[in-house]
Design an enzyme around this catalytic site. Structure first.
Site, PDB file in Angstrom:
ATOM      1  N   GLU A 438      93.387  77.613  18.986  1.00  0.00           N
ATOM      2  CA  GLU A 438      93.412  78.516  19.498  1.00  0.00           C
ATOM      3  C   GLU A 438      92.241  79.187  19.957  1.00  0.00           C
ATOM      4  OE1 GLU A 438      93.373  81.500  15.527  1.00  0.00           O
ATOM      5  OE2 GLU A 438      95.666  81.288  15.614  1.00  0.00           O
TER       6      GLU A 438
HETATM    7  C1  LIG Z   1     100.330  72.845  15.813  1.00  0.00           C
HETATM    8  C2  LIG Z   1      99.606  73.699  17.041  1.00  0.00           C
HETATM    9  C3  LIG Z   1      99.934  75.061  17.082  1.00  0.00           C
HETATM   10  C4  LIG Z   1      99.518  75.214  18.440  1.00  0.00           C
HETATM   11  N1  LIG Z   1     100.056  76.834  18.817  1.00  0.00           N
HETATM   12  C5  LIG Z   1      99.785  77.128  19.944  1.00  0.00           C
HETATM   13  C6  LIG Z   1     100.339  78.693  19.846  1.00  0.00           C
HETATM   14  O1  LIG Z   1     101.241  79.748  19.310  1.00  0.00           O
HETATM   15  N2  LIG Z   1     100.588  78.898  21.334  1.00  0.00           N
HETATM   16  C7  LIG Z   1     100.261  77.955  22.479  1.00  0.00           C
HETATM   17  O2  LIG Z   1     100.103  78.458  23.344  1.00  0.00           O
HETATM   18  N3  LIG Z   1      99.133  76.914  22.254  1.00  0.00           N
HETATM   19  C8  LIG Z   1      99.066  76.811  20.495  1.00  0.00           C
HETATM   20  N4  LIG Z   1      98.546  75.075  20.125  1.00  0.00           N
HETATM   21  C9  LIG Z   1      97.902  74.381  21.871  1.00  0.00           C
HETATM   22  C10 LIG Z   1      96.707  74.417  21.406  1.00  0.00           C
HETATM   23  O3  LIG Z   1      96.412  76.093  21.545  1.00  0.00           O
HETATM   24  C11 LIG Z   1      96.055  73.066  22.261  1.00  0.00           C
HETATM   25  O4  LIG Z   1      96.508  72.577  21.578  1.00  0.00           O
HETATM   26  C12 LIG Z   1      94.660  73.392  22.501  1.00  0.00           C
HETATM   27  O5  LIG Z   1      94.116  74.719  23.575  1.00  0.00           O
HETATM   28  C13 LIG Z   1      93.692  72.334  23.171  1.00  0.00           C
HETATM   29  O6  LIG Z   1      94.707  71.305  24.411  1.00  0.00           O
HETATM   30  P1  LIG Z   1      95.140  70.359  24.099  1.00  0.00           P
HETATM   31  O7  LIG Z   1      95.395  69.907  23.119  1.00  0.00           O
HETATM   32  O8  LIG Z   1      95.955  70.027  25.581  1.00  0.00           O
HETATM   33  O9  LIG Z   1      93.389  69.566  24.268  1.00  0.00           O
HETATM   34  P2  LIG Z   1      93.222  69.424  25.939  1.00  0.00           P
HETATM   35  O10 LIG Z   1      93.213  70.977  26.648  1.00  0.00           O
HETATM   36  O11 LIG Z   1      93.563  68.294  26.729  1.00  0.00           O
HETATM   37  O12 LIG Z   1      91.474  68.935  25.541  1.00  0.00           O
HETATM   38  C14 LIG Z   1      91.420  67.645  25.007  1.00  0.00           C
HETATM   39  C15 LIG Z   1      90.146  67.461  24.332  1.00  0.00           C
HETATM   40  O13 LIG Z   1      88.990  67.177  24.896  1.00  0.00           O
HETATM   41  C16 LIG Z   1      88.278  68.605  25.008  1.00  0.00           C
HETATM   42  N5  LIG Z   1      87.746  69.857  26.130  1.00  0.00           N
HETATM   43  C17 LIG Z   1      88.287  69.510  27.483  1.00  0.00           C
HETATM   44  N6  LIG Z   1      88.044  70.532  28.256  1.00  0.00           N
HETATM   45  C18 LIG Z   1      86.754  70.407  27.354  1.00  0.00           C
HETATM   46  C19 LIG Z   1      85.472  70.581  28.872  1.00  0.00           C
HETATM   47  N7  LIG Z   1      85.783  71.293  29.961  1.00  0.00           N
HETATM   48  N8  LIG Z   1      84.503  70.424  27.951  1.00  0.00           N
HETATM   49  C20 LIG Z   1      84.354  69.644  26.907  1.00  0.00           C
HETATM   50  N9  LIG Z   1      85.675  69.037  26.133  1.00  0.00           N
HETATM   51  C21 LIG Z   1      86.595  69.256  26.670  1.00  0.00           C
HETATM   52  C22 LIG Z   1      89.070  69.733  24.117  1.00  0.00           C
HETATM   53  O14 LIG Z   1      88.155  70.364  22.778  1.00  0.00           O
HETATM   54  C23 LIG Z   1      89.541  68.445  22.869  1.00  0.00           C
HETATM   55  O15 LIG Z   1      88.553  67.779  22.089  1.00  0.00           O
HETATM   56  C24 LIG Z   1      98.806  74.868  19.379  1.00  0.00           C
HETATM   57  C25 LIG Z   1      98.774  73.240  19.013  1.00  0.00           C
HETATM   58  C26 LIG Z   1      98.756  72.671  17.923  1.00  0.00           C
HETATM   59  C27 LIG Z   1      98.855  71.323  17.918  1.00  0.00           C
END
Ligand SMILES: Cc1cc2nc3c(=O)[nH]c(=O)nc-3n(C[C@H](O)[C@H](O)[C@H](O)COP(=O)(O)OP(=O)(O)OC[C@H]3O[C@@H](n4cnc5c(N)ncnc54)[C@H](O)[C@@H]3O)c2cc1C
Length: 650
Positions: A438
Site C-alpha cells: 500500500e
Molecule cells: C504480501 C503482499 C501483498 C500485496 N498485495 C498487493 C495487492 O493486493 N495488490 C497489488 O497490486 N499489489 C500488492 N502487493 C505489491 C506491493 O504493493 C508491492 O510489493 C509494493 O508496491 C512494492 O513494490 P516491489 O515489491 O516491486 O518493490 P520495488 O518497487 O522493486 O522497490 C524495492 C525497494 O526500493 C524502494 N524504491 C523503489 N523506488 C524507489 C525510488 N524511486 N526511490 C527510493 N526508493 C525506491 C522501495 O521502497 C523498496 O524498498 C503486495 C505485496 C506483498 C508482498
C-alpha cells in the site's frame, strides 16, 4: 517540479536509456497525480510553514448514533474473533471456509457498502475500528477483509462506479463475493509505468481483450471479482504519445482468468495472495471503471483513502502488544525485581504506551477528517501510513525484546510446554510487510516530498532552472515577487513565540507552541533548501526525506495533543501524560533532524553505495556461503536426494 518518485540520489550519472525510462515513469506518475486540491490540508499548509491548528482541532468525536448502529456488528465480530484459532491459521496457512462463511453472515465483507445494496452501511470510522480489532487477533484475516474493502472493488466502486455497476456488483460484494486489487506486476512494483498487462479493444469495440500477469494479488487466489489495471492504447496528448492505464472489473469465472501460483510469505501465512494470469480475457466495455485512461489515477485515489486502514489496524495491534508487554514486565522477575522495574525495560514500556497513544490519535484524526468532509486527506493519509507502520514495527520489536526468549518462541511451542501462548513471534512476522505494501515507506516519503515542495517549485523553479527560457524566468520572477516578500518574513513570527499562547492545552501548550514554531522553521528550511540546491534538490532524497520526517513528527505531536485535550475534557487526564511523553521524544527527533538537515555524509554514503554495487568492496564478502547460490543448492540437494534414493532402490 517533476515527480520525485524517480529521484535517485546525489551526484549520480545515468545512461540515456535509464534517463528515458525515468522520464517516462515521471510522466505517467505526473499525469495520474491529483494536481488540484479538493479541500484544505493541515499537512500541506505545514510544509508551507503555516500552522493551521483550526483544521485539526478539536479532535473529531465519534457520532453516538453511529456507535449505536455499529454495536451489533462489533459485538458479533468480537464474539467471532474470540473463538477462532489463529495459531492454527498461521500453522496451516489456511483460513477455514467456515470462518469466511461466518464473516459473510455477520456482514464483515460489506461494512461500508450502503444498506440499499445489502451492506451494513457503516462509517469509515466503524470500519477501521473493526479492522483494528481483527488485527489485534489475526493479521491474515485483516488482509482478507481489508484487501477486499480498503482497496478491492467496494471502495473504488463507491467512488467511481456508475449506477448500473453499483446495482450489479454491490449486492454480491456485500454478501461476501471476495474481491482483489490487481496492480502490481513483476516489473511494475513501485513504478506502475512498467506495466505490461494490456487490454486492446475488440474489432466491434464492445469488448477489451485483456492479457497479462499480475503479481502478489491479495485475495487473488480466492476472489470472485478483480479490479485489474491494464495498459490500453496510448493517447496523444499535446502531440505526444502518452501511456494509458485503465481499470476493469473482471470476473474470476471468465475464460482466460487463471491462478498460476499461490505466494507464501514470512508472515500473514494464510493470506490468499497469488500470481493471476489473464489470457485473452473478453471484458465488456461497460466493465471499465470511471473511464478509459483513468485507471492509474483511480488506483492512486483508491490507495489515498484505502491506506487509512493500516494506521488504525496497526494501532489496534500495538494495543494488544502493549497489554501483553506490560503484563509480562510486571510478572517476570529477574535480578530480584519485575523486569519492568529495570530502567531499560521500563523505558520501552513507557514509549510503547506513548507511541501507541499517538498512533491512535493519528488514525482517529485522519479518518475523522475524511468523514468531516471538505478536506484533502492524501498527505495526512500518507504520513499516517508511513508513521504508524514504522512505529508499529519498533513496538513489535520492543515487545519481543521484553518477552525475551518467549518472544522469539512460537505460540504453539509455548503452549506445548505449558506456557501462555502469546503470539509475539507471529506479530513480528505479520507486521513487517506493512512498511512495504500500500505504498512503501520510501514511496510515501517521495509522495509527501513531491507535495511539500510543490508550491515553491511552481512559483520559483523556473528562476533557478538552467533549462527554462527567458520568458519563463521572467514569469517566475513575477510570481516570486508576488508571493515571497509577504510569505517569507511572516515565517519568522508567530503565536508559538508567545509564552501564554495555546493556553487551552494546559500542560501540553508548550508542545503546541513548539509545533507552531517548528512548522515555520520547516517552511523556511524547505525554501532555503530550494535556494541552496536549486534543481538538485529533486535528487537529494535524504534532504527531502528529513523535511518529510520533521513534518510527520509535527503532525503526530499536534494529533496527540489535540486528542489528549479532547480526552482530558471528557475526564481522562491520563491521556495528557502519554501525549506529554510522546511530544518530548518527538521534539528530540525534530531537533536532531533540523541539526542534520543536509546530512554531513550523504554524498559520501551515496558514493560508497555505488562502489559497493559495482562490487568494489566484494573483498568484504569472503568466508561465507552466498545467499545467491540458494537456488543452485536447492537443485543440487534435490539431485543428491534423487541419487541417494536411486542408490537405495538399486
Ligand atoms: C504480501 C503482499 C501483498 C500485496 N498485495 C498487493 C495487492 O493486493 N495488490 C497489488 O497490486 N499489489 C500488492 N502487493 C505489491 C506491493 O504493493 C508491492 O510489493 C509494493 O508496491 C512494492 O513494490 P516491489 O515489491 O516491486 O518493490 P520495488 O518497487 O522493486 O522497490 C524495492 C525497494 O526500493 C524502494 N524504491 C523503489 N523506488 C524507489 C525510488 N524511486 N526511490 C527510493 N526508493 C525506491 C522501495 O521502497 C523498496 O524498498 C503486495 C505485496 C506483498 C508482498
Amino acid at each position: 517540479m517533476s515527480n520525485p518518485a524517480s529521484v535517485s540520489g546525489a551526484g549520480n550519472s545515468r545512461d540515456a536509456n535509464a534517463l528515458a525510462s525515468e522520464k517516462e515513469a515521471r510522466d505517467v506518475a505526473e499525469s495520474a497525480r491529483e494536481s488540484e486540491w479538493s479541500g484544505p490540508s493541515f499537512v500541506r499548509e505545514m510544509f508551507l510553514g503555516r500552522f493551521r491548528l483550526d483544521l485539526v482541532h478539536p479532535h473529531p468525536v465519534e457520532d453516538p448514533e453511529e456507535i449505536e448502529r455499529a454495536r451489533p456488528f462489533m459485538a458479533k465480530l468480537e464474539a467471532f474473533l474470540e473463538h477462532i484459532d489463529s495459531d492454527m491459521i498461521d500453522r496451516t496457512g489456511e483460513i477455514p471456509e467456515e470462518y469466511v462463511q461466518r464473516l459473510r453472515e455477520i456482514g464483515a465483507f460489506g461494512i461500508k457498502i450502503p444498506t440499499q445494496y445489502g451492506g451494513l452501511g457503516l462509517s469509515y470510522t466503524s470500519y477501521v475500528k473493526a479492522m483494528a480489532m481483527v488485527t489485534s487477533k489475526d493479521g491474515s484475516l485483516t488482509a482478507l477483509l481489508s484487501a477486499h474493502q480498503s482497496i478491492g472493488l467496494p471502495q473504488p466502486l463507491k467512488l467511481f462506479g456508475n449506477d448500473e455497476q453499483k446495482q450489479k456488483y454491490f449486492p454480491r460484494l456485500a454478501k461476501g463475493a471476495i474481491s482483489a486489487f490487481a496492480l502490481t506486476e513483476v516489473d511494475a512494483g513501485s513504478d506502475p509505468a512498467n506495466m505490461r498487462t494490456r487490454a486492446v479493444p475488440s474489432d466491434d469495440g464492445k469488448h477489451f481483450i485483456l492479457s497479462g500477469e499480475k503479481l502478489w494479488c491479495t485475495n487473488g487466489t480466492r476472489a470472485e471479482l478483480f479490479l485489474v489495471m491494464a495498459r490500453t492504447p496510448d493517447a496523444v496528448v499535446k502531440g505526444k504519445q502518452r501511456k494509458q492505464i485503465t481499470a476493469f472489473i473482471v470476473e474470476a469465472s471468465w475464460p482466460g482468468v487463471e491462478v498460476v501460483h499461490r505466494c507464501r510469505f514470512m508472515g500473514l501465512k494464510a493470506i490468499e495472495n497469488g500470481v493471476i494470469r489473464f489470457t485473452n480475457v473478453k471484458v465488456p466495455r461497460e466493465n471499465i471503471l470511471w473511464g478509459e485512461g483513468k485507471g492509474l489515477k483511480l488506483a492512486l485515489i483508491t490507495l489515498n483513502t484505502g491506506r487509512l486502514t493500516l494506521p488504525a489496524s496497526v494501532a489496534g495491534g500495538c494495543k494488544a502488544l502493549l497489554e501483553a508487554s506490560r503484563t509480562w514486565a510486571q510478572e517476570r522477575v529477574q535480578w530480584g525485581a519485575p523486569i519492568g522495574k529495570h530502567e531499560a525495560v521500563a523505558q520501552k514500556v513507557a514509549m510503547m504506551a506513548a507511541n501507541t497513544f499517538a498512533m491512535e490519535a493519528i488514525a482517529e484524526l485522519t479518518v475523522g477528517l475524511v468523514e468531516r468532509g471538505n478536506y484533502d486527506i492524501r498527505l495526512e493519509a500518507a504520513i499516517a501510513k508511513m508513521y504508524n507502520t514504522e512505529h508499529a514495527w519498533r513496538i513489535v520489536d520492543d515487545a519481543l525484546q521484553i518477552r525475551g526468549g518467549r518472544g522469539y518462541e512460537t505460540a504453539d511451542s509455548l503452549r506445548a510446554r505449558g506456557e501462555r501462548p502469546i503470539p509475539i513471534e507471529r506479530a513480528m512476522r505479520d507486521s513487517r510487510i506493512n512498511l512495504i505494501f500500500e505504498g512503501s515507506s520510501e514511496i510515501m516519503r517521495l509522495f509527501i516530498a513531491r507535495e511539500a515542495v510543490d508550491h515553491h517549485f511552481k512559483t520559483a523553479f523556473a528562476l533557478v532552472d538552467k533549462e527554462s527560457s527567458k520568458s519563463e524566468k521572467a514569469a517566475a520572477f513575477g510570481r516570486v515577487m508576488k508571493f515571497y516578500p509577504a510569505w517569507y518574513p511572516a515565517r519568522w513570527l508567530g503565536k508559538g513565540q508567545v509564552p501564554s499562547a495555546y493556553g487551552e492545552f494546559g500542560e501540553l501548550a508548550g508542545h503546541i507552541r513548539f509545533a507552531e514554531r517548528h512548522t515555520r522553521k520547516l517552511g523556511r528550511a524547505i525554501f532555503h533548501a530550494m535556494v541552496r540546491l536549486g534543481p538538485k534538490l529533486e535528487r537529494r532524497q535524504l534532504v527531502l526525506f528529513r523535511a518529510v520526517d520533521i513534518g510527520a513528527e509535527l503532525f503526530a505531536m499536534t494529533a496527540a495533543c489535540v486528542r489528549a485535550q479532547m480526552l482530558a475534557k471528557q475526564g481522562n487526564s491520563r491521556a495528557i501524560t502519554l501525549a506529554g511523553l510522546f511530544c518530548r521524544a518527538a521534539r528530540g527527533r525534530v531537533e536532531h533532524l533540523f541539526e542534520n538537515f543536509y546530512g554531513a555524509y550523504d554524498g559520501e554514503m551515496y558514493k560508497v553505495a555505488q562502489q559497493v554495487m559495482r562490487g568494489e568492496h566484494s573483498w568484504l564478502e569472503t568466508g561465507i556461503i552466498s545467499l545467491l547460490d540458494n537456488e543452485e543448492d536447492g537443485a543440487n540437494l534435490a539431485q543428491t536426494q534423487t541419487h541417494v534414493a536411486a542408490g537405495i532402490a538399486g
